[in-house]
Design a protein around this motif. Structure first.
Motif, PDB file in Angstrom:
ATOM      1  N   THR A 674      41.855  46.263  35.860  1.00  0.00           N
ATOM      2  CA  THR A 674      40.691  45.968  36.691  1.00  0.00           C
ATOM      3  C   THR A 674      39.476  46.777  36.256  1.00  0.00           C
ATOM      4  N   GLU A 675      39.635  48.092  36.127  1.00  0.00           N
ATOM      5  CA  GLU A 675      38.474  48.920  35.800  1.00  0.00           C
ATOM      6  C   GLU A 675      37.991  48.678  34.374  1.00  0.00           C
ATOM      7  N   HIS A 678      35.934  45.606  34.489  1.00  0.00           N
ATOM      8  CA  HIS A 678      34.631  45.925  35.081  1.00  0.00           C
ATOM      9  C   HIS A 678      33.663  46.429  34.015  1.00  0.00           C
ATOM     10  N   TYR A 689      38.682  37.547  35.877  1.00  0.00           N
ATOM     11  CA  TYR A 689      38.063  38.771  36.391  1.00  0.00           C
ATOM     12  C   TYR A 689      38.155  38.830  37.917  1.00  0.00           C
ATOM     13  N   VAL A 692      41.928  38.953  39.064  1.00  0.00           N
ATOM     14  CA  VAL A 692      42.536  40.277  38.913  1.00  0.00           C
ATOM     15  C   VAL A 692      42.050  41.213  40.018  1.00  0.00           C
ATOM     16  N   ASN A 693      40.762  41.155  40.345  1.00  0.00           N
ATOM     17  CA  ASN A 693      40.234  41.994  41.418  1.00  0.00           C
ATOM     18  C   ASN A 693      40.830  41.622  42.770  1.00  0.00           C
ATOM     19  N   ALA A 696      44.226  43.138  42.844  1.00  0.00           N
ATOM     20  CA  ALA A 696      44.158  44.591  43.038  1.00  0.00           C
ATOM     21  C   ALA A 696      43.820  44.919  44.487  1.00  0.00           C
ATOM     22  N   TRP A 704      41.350  50.015  45.752  1.00  0.00           N
ATOM     23  CA  TRP A 704      40.329  49.121  45.187  1.00  0.00           C
ATOM     24  C   TRP A 704      38.962  49.456  45.766  1.00  0.00           C
TER      25      TRP A 704
END
Length: 729
Positions: A674-675, A678, A689, A692-693, A696, A704
């Motif tokens: 995730t990061e 980003h 994107y 996945v967020n 999370a 998160w």
């Protein structure tokens, strides 16, 4: 229909806008010409939705979204009823797709317009809907014209494409220290490549969390140059001249100065990359987790001398007396203090040296005369007979070799001795030669004292090691080292005494056991250990397999310690054991784990000196090893952290995303993915994107939310902002 949907959700209807319409029509035409449904175009100027809006003079739009589709094959409608039916098909196609529906109902968007184009061959219609929000005027600007910065006259993405990871790393290594914004960068040569022109530079853009607050549209400045408060740019020459890093490879420099009326702690620093005097690219900080692999646990190989018995009478202590000599002088600068011990003297060994400058005949006279001087002084002081003395006198070429390697003067180290003497007679000021030559002349007397062993003299192993060295008994020395290895209460300082090191340098048979012991105590004196390794890196053919194993194990331990505490002294010691200096090692005879440790040391070394080619070779060896040995989710996490450590962010995303698709990631792996997504802007346009967020967020809401809070500029993405505001607040 779209506006009716928005109003039913309590949202304001979208307003038509000619700029967005032109961008939408242009993209629909592109999709027809290329027979493709896509958000991206090949030509860099029009590649993304945002770039297309800017190309049609929509610089004021700072938040852009886009929906695309193509219809089913049909007769082109020519009456209102057919047109309504076609509109319903398009509307429902978008409404039934989560990502497209999110755009249609996004509160952040104020404007929206559409473009249609018919494919005459397939009789289908391509549609593009472009959404947008105009920028905000951020107050307290320090310049009325963005310090005369303008957007790059042509798209500069291709120009700096190869430096994307470097720029991302720079954005993540900025600290606000008081009123100064400081860039910490690991590779000054890479920095010079990115900022190769005097008109290349960095402008800091200060962003406040209030600009991205929930409950209102993002308040990013409408300026095409910056989003917050722009600080005065710093250019390449100034940044390099102000470098305060101590080593030769790093850059620590000021890139922005914050005025007193601005409270620095309330802001996050983004950077605007300037090429040829024009604003080229912006990047904002996202903290990405990373970690190097630690060395694998290696057991040294130790060997016994089964036929040798330890002795109980011998040398109980050794006193080391130092003598310093000026050039061409045979009397010491000062007579050293000698301690009085009650034990009888067993023997005295004298090591005297001449420094290597000057002619060899005179040097023989000097070191022999110095030996005689020391012997005469000790005889007069201690009143002992000549047969107690042994002498080793020579030119100190070994010390010279170490010094040249220490200061990175490898070219001089390769010169024939006569050529090096000539150089030293006309020496330059590259290093403090007088100090180096003085240390070459440093001479030593070792006074050994005799008595029966008792526990006050240390362990039996220490006692026998001193006795073996004093009596030049190689087998007893090896037995003593073996005994010490198998005990735990010896004093490790004995390993670094001059006479011990010098004796082991002379006898390859002792290297295996000695380096096995040093692997537990190398940090006590890395200078002496490095000097010892330097002596044997050129005599590897004299060592047996266990000694090879232990020496290479020691090499990795010392190398990692030096690289973890990288200062000027560590940097110079690392010059001595540069990876290329052990290239004669036959890796085929080493265990796999030890070879891996070599590469784990190499990659850190090449990372420190910024050797990209050799770093890449080590990176691929390590990556392949751990890919092939990855047995579980924890292994995947460690590999991803390793990728991030060395800036291979795309590798992290590709590797973890594949495991995510297989539902085979643990929580840490999911959040690293995730990061990292980003931070890599190209992935923020993908459906994966948001997916996945969402995963999370569902997996660990608090974690998160904290990720977004700690990296609040992620909320530039309106979909992430909506998720955050709906959930975290």
């Amino acid at each position: 229909m779209i506006n009716e949907l928005r109003e039913s959700k309590g949202l304001k209807p979208l307003l038509f806008n000619d700029t967005l319409r032109k961008a939408a029509e242009f993209h629909s035409e592109y999709m027809v010409k290329n027979d493709i449904l896509t958000h991206n175009q090949k030509l860099s100027k029009y590649r993304t939705p945002h770039k297309r809006v800017v190309a049609f003079k929509g610089e004021i739009f700072n938040v852009i979204g886009e929906n695309v589709l193509h219809t089913t094959a049909q007769n082109i409608p020519n009456n209102k009823k057919d047109l309504i039916a076609l509109a319903e098909e398009m509307f429902n196609s978008w409404k039934n797709s989560p990502g497209h529906y999110a755009n249609m109902t996004e509160p952040e968007f104020v404007y929206g317009d559409l473009g249609f184009k018919r494919d005459p061959k397939k009789n289908i219609i391509y549609a593009t809907h472009v959404f947008g929000t105009k920028g905000y005027v951020v107050l307290n600007q320090l310049s009325t014209n963005s310090f005369r910065l303008y957007n790059h006259p042509r798209d500069c993405e291709e120009e700096i494409k190869m430096y994307s990871n470097q720029i991302l790393t720079m954005g993540n290594n900025i600290e606000i220290e008081g009123k100064n914004v400081i860039l910490y960068y690991h590779n000054i040569e890479s920095f010079k490549e990115v900022f190769s022109d005097p008109r290349d530079g960095i402008a800091v853009d200060l962003i406040s969390p209030t600009q991205l607050a929930c409950g209102k549209p993002n308040e990013l400045d409408y300026s095409p140059i910056h989003d917050g408060i722009l600080l005065k740019p710093f250019y390449s020459k100034e940044m390099i001249e102000n470098n305060r890093a101590l080593g030769d490879y790093r850059l620590i420099t000021k890139i922005g100065e914050i005025p007193d009326h601005i409270n620095a702690i309330e802001y996050s620093a983004s950077i605007v990359i300037i090429k040829n005097g024009r604003a080229c690219r912006s990047t904002y900080p996202i903290k990405i987790s990373f970690k190097n692999y630690t060395l694998r646990s290696i057991e040294p190989i130790i060997s016994d001398e089964p036929m040798v018995e330890l002795v109980k009478k011998g040398v109980v202590r050794s006193q080391i007396v130092n003598f310093n000599f000026k050039t061409n002088i045979t009397n010491a600068i000062a007579y050293p203090t000698i301690m009085n011990y009650p034990d009888p003297i067993h023997s005295i060994h004298i090591n005297t040296y001449s420094s290597v400058e000057g002619d060899s005949i005179n040097n023989v006279y000097l070191h022999q005369s110095r030996a005689k001087y020391i012997k005469d002084q000790l005889q007069a002081r201690l009143g002992i007979s000549s047969d107690k003395f042994s002498i080793d006198a020579k030119e100190n070429w070994e010390k010279m070799d170490f010094q040249l390697n220490y200061f990175g003067l490898d070219s001089l180290a390769k010169l024939p001795r006569d050529s090096l003497r000539l150089f030293l007679s006309q020496r330059d000021t590259l290093v403090a030669w007088d100090s180096l030559l003085l240390s070459q002349r440093k001479s030593i007397a070792i006074i050994n004292y005799l008595n029966d062993y008792n526990e006050s003299h240390g362990t039996l192993g220490e006692f026998n090691l001193r006795t073996a060295v004093a009596t030049k008994n190689i087998k007893l020395a090896n037995k003593a080292l073996y005994e010490m290895y198998n005990s735990s209460d010896y004093n490790p300082s004995i390993l670094f005494e001059h006479q011990i090191i010098e004796f082991i340098k002379m006898h390859p048979r002792l290297v295996g056991n000695y380096t096995a012991l040093l692997s537990f105590h190398y940090y006590n004196d890395p200078y002496s250990v490095t000097e010892f390794m330097n002596a044997y890196l050129y005599k590897l053919d004299q060592l047996d397999a266990p000694a090879h194993h232990n020496l290479m194990h020691l090499y990795t331990l010392v190398g990692n310690q030096l690289l973890d505490s990288w200062d000027v002294s560590s940097e110079r010691l690392s010059n001595v054991i540069h990876p290329l200096k052990i290239e004669k090692i036959n890796f085929a005879n080493l265990k796999t784990e030890l070879i891996l440790n070599q590469y784990l040391t190499f990659i850190k070394y090449y990372g420190q000196i910024n050797d990209t080619k050799l770093l890449s070779q080590s990176f691929h060896f390590i990556s392949n090893h751990f890919k092939n040995s990855a047995l579980g989710k924890e292994d995947d996490v460690r590999l991803a952290l390793f990728f991030n450590k060395w800036g291979a962010f795309e590798w992290t995303i590709d590797y973890l995303l594949a495991h995510y698709r297989q539902d085979n990631l643990n929580e840490d792996g999911l959040f690293i993915l995730t990061e990292t997504m980003h931070a890599i802007s190209i992935h923020q346009l993908s459906d994966a994107y948001i997916e996945v967020n969402e995963k999370a967020l569902k997996t660990n809401q608090r974690r998160w939310c904290e990720l977004i809070e700690n990296n609040f500029q992620i909320k530039r993405n309106y979909q992430i902002k909506r998720m955050y505001c709906d959930t975290c607040e």
